[in-house]
Design a protein around this motif. Structure first.
Motif, PDB file in Angstrom:
ATOM      1  N   GLU B  31      25.028 -53.223 -60.275  1.00  0.00           N
ATOM      2  CA  GLU B  31      26.468 -53.320 -60.024  1.00  0.00           C
ATOM      3  C   GLU B  31      26.906 -52.234 -59.036  1.00  0.00           C
ATOM      4  O   GLU B  31      27.861 -52.415 -58.301  1.00  0.00           O
ATOM      5  N   VAL B  52      14.499 -39.115 -61.079  1.00  0.00           N
ATOM      6  CA  VAL B  52      14.587 -38.276 -62.278  1.00  0.00           C
ATOM      7  C   VAL B  52      16.035 -37.880 -62.542  1.00  0.00           C
ATOM      8  O   VAL B  52      16.523 -37.966 -63.678  1.00  0.00           O
ATOM      9  N   SER B  55      17.938 -41.000 -63.843  1.00  0.00           N
ATOM     10  CA  SER B  55      17.562 -41.459 -65.184  1.00  0.00           C
ATOM     11  C   SER B  55      17.909 -40.418 -66.250  1.00  0.00           C
ATOM     12  O   SER B  55      18.151 -40.773 -67.391  1.00  0.00           O
ATOM     13  N   ARG B  56      17.963 -39.144 -65.875  1.00  0.00           N
ATOM     14  CA  ARG B  56      18.388 -38.124 -66.847  1.00  0.00           C
ATOM     15  C   ARG B  56      19.899 -38.159 -67.036  1.00  0.00           C
ATOM     16  O   ARG B  56      20.407 -37.932 -68.130  1.00  0.00           O
ATOM     17  N   PRO B  59      20.612 -42.241 -68.952  1.00  0.00           N
ATOM     18  CA  PRO B  59      19.375 -42.779 -69.533  1.00  0.00           C
ATOM     19  C   PRO B  59      19.513 -44.216 -70.015  1.00  0.00           C
ATOM     20  O   PRO B  59      18.513 -44.921 -70.130  1.00  0.00           O
ATOM     21  N   GLU B  60      20.750 -44.653 -70.292  1.00  0.00           N
ATOM     22  CA  GLU B  60      20.942 -46.009 -70.810  1.00  0.00           C
ATOM     23  C   GLU B  60      21.039 -47.046 -69.690  1.00  0.00           C
ATOM     24  O   GLU B  60      21.085 -48.240 -69.963  1.00  0.00           O
ATOM     25  N   LYS B  62      20.100 -49.252 -66.173  1.00  0.00           N
ATOM     26  CA  LYS B  62      18.935 -49.847 -65.510  1.00  0.00           C
ATOM     27  C   LYS B  62      18.979 -49.383 -64.066  1.00  0.00           C
ATOM     28  O   LYS B  62      20.013 -49.481 -63.404  1.00  0.00           O
ATOM     29  N   ASP B 106      22.826 -50.351 -63.060  1.00  0.00           N
ATOM     30  CA  ASP B 106      23.583 -51.377 -63.784  1.00  0.00           C
ATOM     31  C   ASP B 106      23.615 -50.993 -65.257  1.00  0.00           C
ATOM     32  O   ASP B 106      22.811 -50.181 -65.714  1.00  0.00           O
ATOM     33  N   ILE B 131      28.653 -47.574 -53.501  1.00  0.00           N
ATOM     34  CA  ILE B 131      29.319 -48.851 -53.252  1.00  0.00           C
ATOM     35  C   ILE B 131      29.087 -49.787 -54.427  1.00  0.00           C
ATOM     36  O   ILE B 131      28.126 -49.640 -55.179  1.00  0.00           O
ATOM     37  N   ARG B 133      28.840 -53.856 -55.968  1.00  0.00           N
ATOM     38  CA  ARG B 133      28.385 -55.186 -55.560  1.00  0.00           C
ATOM     39  C   ARG B 133      29.573 -55.993 -55.040  1.00  0.00           C
ATOM     40  O   ARG B 133      30.688 -55.884 -55.577  1.00  0.00           O
TER      41      ARG B 133
END
Lengths: 232, 136
Positions: B31, B52, B55-56, B59-60, B62, B106, B131, B133
């Motif tokens: 998104e 890294v 994702s840190r 963490p939830e 995608k 997303d 940006i 989608r």
């Protein structure tokens, strides 16, 4: 869907430089093609097209120098870094014949699987449908609140509005709830190197201590052996 | 770190980055996207640092990495006289044109995506922007 009206001018000047000049004046190049006729280069108002896109208009009556053409907004090319519309493609259509169009699926609800450690993966959020140009829906709404982990929503499960048929394969996945895999972040190189250095240090230290011990023992032994000899 | 499994040629010429991205410049999977606004080489190390950081920070979420370091960059050893051939491969880099989407997210709100991409942006060698989608 509402049929929008738009004024356009026939465009004879083509090429990059002339199109740049056109854009500088608030216009933008576009083309009308299809229906077995010659493609027609036109110039339209950039601001007007933006208003229509915001209103989700896709079917137009384009007035080109007094001659009206029914057209479907097929594609808009944007400048990558500024989001400015550069060019538009219009496809000639007959308002009484069904056409194929891509429509987005609007997800409603919160999937059950998300509360159980899942994540929603949107595989194909646009599906191809066939209907009359005036009956193209803005989006196809679907409730996904019952999706569990590893449950898929396929295009065949979508409920189509009346007069709309699905063209995409019924087995095409629209979205699914996948189990969220949290990748473990690798420890920094320094942290990895530190224990290794410690171990190496310990080993080196042990060896040095052993050697020192051996040498000390030997020396002490020698001295002890020398002393009685000297006393004698 | 990312690098090609095998390549036809070990070393490449440096090249020039000209023009804007005509491919890979739209948010395609998630998104939210992080878009480059300047040309640059993005080394595999920096891509990993960005992954890294994102994702840190979320963490939830995608996460998609939309660039891959295909280009081998060579470097001569220090205090080496000129000549005697091209240096050894030092690192792998992705050639980024303005407009290229670097990462996508997303499954998170815009605030979380902003925070995550802000952390990523601090590790990148070019100006970037968040940006969304394009719907419809």
């Amino acid at each position: 869907m509402q049929v929008a009206r738009m004024k356009a001018e026939r465009r004879t000047a083509t090429g990059r430089n002339r199109n740049e000049t056109l854009r500088a004046q608030g216009w933008m190049p576009a083309v009308v093609y299809g229906d077995g006729k010659e493609p027609l280069s036109i110039a339209i108002s950039e601001w007007e097209l933006e208003q229509h896109i915001r209103a989700h208009h896709r079917v137009f009556h384009i007035d080109v120098d007094g001659v009206a053409e029914s057209a479907f907004l097929q594609e808009v090319a944007y400048k990558a870094t500024t989001d400015r519309a550069l060019h538009a493609d219009f496809k000639r259509i007959d308002l009484n014949k069904p056409i194929d169009a891509e429509v987005e699926v609007a997800f409603a609800g919160h999937p059950v699987g998300l509360g159980k450690g899942g994540t929603l993966v949107k595989d194909h959020i646009k599906v191809m449908i066939r209907c009359l140009p005036t009956a193209i829906p803005d989006a196809i709404a679907h409730d996904i609140s019952k999706l569990e982990i590893d449950d898929y929503l396929t295009a065949g499960q979508l409920v189509m509005p009346t007069g709309v048929t699905l063209v995409s394969a019924a087995t095409m996945p629209v979205c699914h709830v996948a189990k969220l895999v949290v990748q473990e972040v690798a420890a920094p190189a320094a942290a990895e190197a530190a224990p290794a250095a410690d171990k190496a240090g310990e080993k080196a230290g042990d060896k040095a201590a052993e050697k020192a011990g051996e040498k000390a023992g030997e020396k002490a032994g020698e001295k002890a052996a020398e002393k009685p000899a000297a006393k004698k | 770190m990312l690098m090609p499994k095998r390549t036809k040629w070990r070393k490449q010429m440096r090249g020039r980055i000209r023009g804007e991205a005509t491919r890979g410049h739209e948010v395609a999977f998630g998104e939210f996207g992080l878009q480059s606004l300047e040309p640059a080489w993005l080394s595999a190390r920096v891509i990993e640092a960005g992954r890294v950081a994102a994702s840190r920070s979320a963490p939830e979420a995608k996460l998609w990495i939309r660039v891959f370091p295909h280009k081998s960059v060579s470097k001569k050893a220090a205090e080496t006289r000129m000549g005697t051939g091209k240096g050894d491969v030092e690192f792998w880099a992705a050639v980024i044109k303005p407009g290229t989407i670097l990462f996508e997210l997303d499954g998170v709100t815009e605030e979380v995506a902003k925070l995550a991409f802000n952390r990523v942006a601090h590790k990148l060698p070019m100006r970037v922007r968040l940006i969304r989608r394009r719907h419809g």
